[in-house]
Design an enzyme around this catalytic site. Structure first.
Site, PDB file in Angstrom:
ATOM      1  N   HIS A  77      39.988  79.188  12.501  1.00  0.00           N
ATOM      2  CA  HIS A  77      40.674  80.933  12.706  1.00  0.00           C
ATOM      3  C   HIS A  77      39.462  81.834  13.620  1.00  0.00           C
ATOM      4  O   HIS A  77      40.185  82.738  13.770  1.00  0.00           O
ATOM      5  CB  HIS A  77      40.885  80.805  10.899  1.00  0.00           C
ATOM      6  CG  HIS A  77      41.333  82.186  10.619  1.00  0.00           C
ATOM      7  ND1 HIS A  77      40.420  83.292  10.137  1.00  0.00           N
ATOM      8  CD2 HIS A  77      42.416  82.844  11.112  1.00  0.00           C
ATOM      9  CE1 HIS A  77      41.422  84.271  10.354  1.00  0.00           C
ATOM     10  NE2 HIS A  77      42.904  83.695  10.279  1.00  0.00           N
ATOM     11  N   GLU A 109      39.732  82.269  16.797  1.00  0.00           N
ATOM     12  CA  GLU A 109      40.969  82.712  17.200  1.00  0.00           C
ATOM     13  C   GLU A 109      40.561  84.355  16.884  1.00  0.00           C
ATOM     14  O   GLU A 109      41.322  85.186  18.189  1.00  0.00           O
ATOM     15  CB  GLU A 109      41.718  82.077  16.318  1.00  0.00           C
ATOM     16  CG  GLU A 109      43.380  82.682  16.440  1.00  0.00           C
ATOM     17  CD  GLU A 109      44.300  83.360  15.054  1.00  0.00           C
ATOM     18  OE1 GLU A 109      44.412  84.601  15.029  1.00  0.00           O
ATOM     19  OE2 GLU A 109      44.411  82.999  14.269  1.00  0.00           O
ATOM     20  N   HIS A 110      40.090  85.088  16.082  1.00  0.00           N
ATOM     21  CA  HIS A 110      40.225  86.082  15.416  1.00  0.00           C
ATOM     22  C   HIS A 110      39.482  87.068  17.352  1.00  0.00           C
ATOM     23  O   HIS A 110      39.514  87.963  17.623  1.00  0.00           O
ATOM     24  CB  HIS A 110      39.579  87.108  14.776  1.00  0.00           C
ATOM     25  CG  HIS A 110      40.826  87.028  13.348  1.00  0.00           C
ATOM     26  ND1 HIS A 110      40.008  88.076  13.079  1.00  0.00           N
ATOM     27  CD2 HIS A 110      41.186  86.280  12.450  1.00  0.00           C
ATOM     28  CE1 HIS A 110      41.404  88.396  12.024  1.00  0.00           C
ATOM     29  NE2 HIS A 110      41.764  86.824  12.118  1.00  0.00           N
ATOM     30  N   GLU A 123      40.740  89.442   4.980  1.00  0.00           N
ATOM     31  CA  GLU A 123      42.235  88.947   4.749  1.00  0.00           C
ATOM     32  C   GLU A 123      42.202  87.839   3.815  1.00  0.00           C
ATOM     33  O   GLU A 123      43.272  87.594   3.144  1.00  0.00           O
ATOM     34  CB  GLU A 123      42.459  88.372   6.043  1.00  0.00           C
ATOM     35  CG  GLU A 123      43.242  87.691   6.564  1.00  0.00           C
ATOM     36  CD  GLU A 123      43.467  86.977   7.879  1.00  0.00           C
ATOM     37  OE1 GLU A 123      42.430  86.771   9.054  1.00  0.00           O
ATOM     38  OE2 GLU A 123      44.247  85.918   8.224  1.00  0.00           O
TER      39      GLU A 123
END
Lengths: 433, 423
Positions: free
Chosen positions: A67, A70-71, A142
């Site tokens: 993840h 991905e960012h 997040e």
């Protein structure tokens, strides 16, 4: 290019594999203004132990790295990919699941420029220690946001019950502690291992001309160099075949107005990818409708008793290497809720055996739902999963549903709905001070 | 095509081959009233789950399954000073199925039965069904507070519309009002709604238009004797900033801001306001996104939204509570920057392209046509797709700067995480 005509639905798909190993699928939709493209690697949150490309030993990476990667893909030395998409009027996004990471855009104009932007930003990594440090603040926020979300906590609480000691039970984004350890070097190692074209797919649907689009993609890919693909070695801990490692029950308190409960069932038998997986998913979904759908006796009975209400829902998660069912809802009496669901699962026979008419109605409903999805570019593209279902698209699904018989459902129920695979997790309102 | 079924009852048919389904929407519109909101929300739940022909949820669900999984739903919403109760049903187009059943006509019949033959006798709704739905509505309203983002937005609304209680309330009603509603009182209200509310019927898809119009004309709707509701509510500028704070046990704090912004749907500032909002906080290229989220790492989300039916602008951000003052200052600085023209023409072009992309993309959703038909009927005006695009393209930087001068911060709601450990 392999051309598949779905005459009943007036749709055609075009598929090919490029010289560098990338699988490309295109599905033109007449009358649409938009094109949706999704570029996916078979790399998700559970793949945190693997042999990095060019190395020989298994290494453990911090939870949340897929993840995090991905960012970070969006940020480049002198620009941000969001800005490039913005320049061409596209709307872009990305998401990471347990087994996949996807990058996508949708645009009504400048398709060539947007496609090249998508391919280029995902295929040209740029990470520095400085930008990696900065991202930790954003992802930390997040993670905190999800910590406050009772539905998210409920779902991951259940996964923790079903898969203790397995990377599935960690949050996809990791924890503030685990992401604090991520370095630029680790991101590069993960990138080189999983972002090879051979491990990726590109699915494009909507306003497009297949020949023209394929020519653009082929030229773009031919201009890039990739190392020869090495099969990826990952390590995912085995879980008990008899389900003895499942935690049968846990509960927590949170500042919620009403209790929430979730019952989970872990699939203990591995599912073969391809057509068997497609049939299995369709079968389980029909079985769930028969047991707890709004056309079932169970549903009406429990609704009228107030044990379930409109917040009740169930879900079947099937991904490469694992599958599980969840049933959840808000309730004033979590114990009664759980007991009612478990009773319905353990006594599935009365809702299935001999229920030909109910099956016929549900098949109509499920086939209709596929027609609904055929309106949505996002649904068509996001349902495609090469790793799990091979080259099947949603237009292959109605025939699979139509072929289901009660015997198939009974076979699935026998195998899936066993008492040792069932678990409960509850969130109870915290006592007010 | 528009067909007047009675005074205040309009049928809009939109023919298209683009979609594989046919959609029917019926919308009941009335001026929003404090006393009616909760009744209308409860009515939506009753109509969605029962009728004389389908007395329980299972019978109703079975009928929908037989129509190849027809998607049926009822819900409520607000638009400016109006409240809408809406029912919709979507069925697959028969052409894509191995069936000769006329699903679209069946769907119309289904909707007509739901509306005109509710599960009621002797002037009241069926008591057990009524009680069950009243209980469920109460529980669902009370649970909304668990969604902190939603909760903070609702609290801001209460402050922003302090002058008008009906504008403060959410469209789904108030839990405390439910106890006073009876099955008879609600049935009486429903009879009033059926004759007084403005009605829009909208059908979108691939069907025989003449047959569909005939079918709806046979429904014999009555002429509406009450005046059409107004389309806009005008928020009043208070001229000063008032912030309320609440502390809950949360990891992430929420900061919601409300601004007076007297720009209304399709008025002379409307298109400039759309571009302004994209620039301020409505897109990933916006000032808020780039400065609050990306540069300062201060928030996971920070965005702005317009309500051009009430004349307000809102900003919401999820932040670390201790950064409150800094975030508030950065948000204010972004607005000042726009008011002083600190943005490039390139960025404006990109924002326009983004708006155009959203607009053209929306044409790929069947529901868009119904939403637009409702707004056109509410505002009694229409704009072609080509004119919409021209109007966006024509917006100048001077117009964006001018419209930014109309923005005045009025209210804030700060939901702080009291038990958060600072680090």
């Amino acid at each position: 290019m392999k051309v598949t005509n779905y005459d009943q639905f007036n749709e055609t798909s075009y598929q090919t594999k490029l010289a560098n190993g990338l699988t490309v699928t295109m599905l033109p939709k007449a009358g649409y203004h938009k094109t949706y493209a999704i570029f996916t690697t078979n790399y998700g949150s559970i793949n945190n132990t693997f042999v990095p490309a060019g190395e020989t030993d298994m290494r453990r990476f911090p939870d949340g790295i897929a993840h995090f990667l991905e960012h970070k893909m969006f940020e480049k030395a002198d620009h941000d990919a969001f800005q490039t998409f913005g320049k061409y009027g596209a709307s872009a996004n990305a998401f990471t699941s347990f087994t996949r990471t996807s990058y996508l855009f949708s645009a009504t104009r400048n398709l060539k420029e947007n496609l090249e932007t998508l391919l280029d930003f995902v295929q040209v990594p740029y990470f520095t220690e400085k930008t990696v440090e900065k991202e930790k603040g954003i992802i930390g926020q997040e993670i905190e946001m999800y910590d406050d979300d009772p539905s998210w906590r409920l779902y991951f609480g259940m996964i923790g019950n079903l898969y203790p000691n397995h990377p599935l039970q960690s949050d996809i984004a990791g924890t503030t502690d685990s992401i604090a350890k991520i370095t630029a070097d680790e991101l590069y190692a993960a990138y080189r291992t999983f972002y090879h074209p051979e491990n990726m797919t590109l699915f494009i649907v909507g306003k497009l001309d297949p020949e023209e689009v394929l020519a653009w993609i082929t030229a773009n890919q031919a201009s890039k160099q990739f190392d020869a693909f090495q099969p990826i070695e990952t390590k995912i801990p085995a879980t008990a075949e008899d389900g003895h490692d499942i935690i049968p029950y846990r509960s927590i308190e949170m500042p919620v107005t009403r209790a929430k409960s979730i019952v989970g069932v872990k699939g203990l038998v591995p599912i073969e990818p391809g057509l068997p997986a497609l049939k299995y998913r369709a079968g389980v979904n029909v079985l769930l409708e028969m047991l707890f759908g709004d056309t079932s006796k169970n549903y009406l009975h429990l609704y009228d008793q107030g044990i379930i209400d409109d917040t009740f829902g169930y879900d079947f998660e099937l991904q490469n290497g694992f599958d599980f069912l969840t049933f959840s809802g808000e309730t004033d009496d979590p114990a009664a809720f759980d007991a009612a669901i478990i009773d319905g699962l353990e006594n599935w026979q009365s809702a299935v055996l001999g229920q030909e008419q109910h099956l016929a109605a549900i098949k109509k409903e499920m086939i209709g739902r596929i027609i609904f999805m055929a309106n949505s570019l996002e649904a068509i593209a996001n349902r495609y999963d090469q790793q799990l279902f091979g080259q099947a698209t949603i237009f292959d699904e109605p025939a699979v549903i139509n072929d289901l018989r009660l015997e198939d459902l009974a076979t699935i129920a026998e195998q899936l709905l066993t008492s040792q695979a069932i678990s409960e997790y509850q969130i109870r309102p915290a006592a007010k001070n | 095509m528009q067909t007047q079924l009675a005074k205040g009852v309009q049928l809009t048919t939109v023919l298209s081959h683009q979609f594989k389904t046919n959609q029917i929407i019926i919308n009941f519109r009335a001026p929003i009233k404090r006393t009616d909101i909760t009744k209308r929300a409860l009515l939506a739940n009753l109509l969605e789950t029962s009728s004389a022909d389908y007395p329980d949820q299972r019978a109703l669900a079975h009928a929908l399954a037989e129509m190849y999984g027809a998607a049926f739903g009822a819900g409520v919403s607000r638009k400016g000073p109006t409240h809408n109760l809406q029912l919709s049903i979507t069925v697959p187009n028969e052409r894509f199925l191995a069936t000769t059943e006329p699903l679209t006509m069946q769907a119309i019949d289904f909707l007509v039965k739901i509306i005109f033959k509710p599960l009621a006798q002797d002037g009241h709704f069926d008591e057990p069904t009524f009680k069950r739905q009243a209980t469920n509505l109460k529980a669902s309203i009370e649970s909304v507070a668990d969604d902190k983002q939603y909760y903070a937005a609702q609290k801001l609304n209460e402050a922003l519309f302090a002058a008008d209680v009906a504008q403060q309330l959410p469209s789904y009603g108030v839990a405390a009002d439910i106890a006073a509603i009876t099955s008879q009182g609600l049935y009486d209200y429903y009879q009033t709604l059926l004759v007084d509310d403005q009605i829009d019927v909208i059908m979108m898809g691939d069907f025989e238009e003449a047959a569909v119009i005939d079918r709806w004309q046979a429904v014999a709707f009555k002429n509406r004797l009450v005046a059409r509701p107004a389309a806009f509510y005008r928020h009043q500028d208070t001229g000063n900033y008032l912030e309320k704070t609440e502390v809950q046990a949360l990891s992430q704090a929420k900061l919601n801001l409300g601004y007076d912004f007297p720009v209304f749907y399709r008025d002379q500032h409307y298109y400039a306001a759309l571009v302004f909002n994209e620039l301020f906080g409505g897109s990933p290229l916006s000032k808020l996104f780039t400065n609050v989220r990306e540069k300062a790492s201060l928030a996971y989300y920070a965005s702005s939204s317009l309500d051009t039916f009430r004349g307000v602008l809102k900003v919401s951000a999820g932040i670390d509570g201790q950064n409150h003052d800094q975030v508030l200052a950065i948000i204010a600085a972004q607005l000042t920057a726009i008011q002083q023209g600190e943005f490039t023409d390139d960025l404006v072009d990109q924002l326009k392209l983004g708006l155009i992309n959203d607009f053209e993309s929306s044409l790929d959703s069947q529901r868009t046509f119904a939403i637009q038909a409702l707004i056109d009927d509410l505002t009694q005006q229409t704009v072609s797709d080509a004119d919409w695009l021209k109007n966006i393209q024509a917006v100048t930087r001077e117009q964006i700067i001018a419209v930014a001068q109309l923005v005045t911060l009025n209210n804030g709601f700060f939901l702080n995480g009291g038990q958060h450990e600072s680090n």
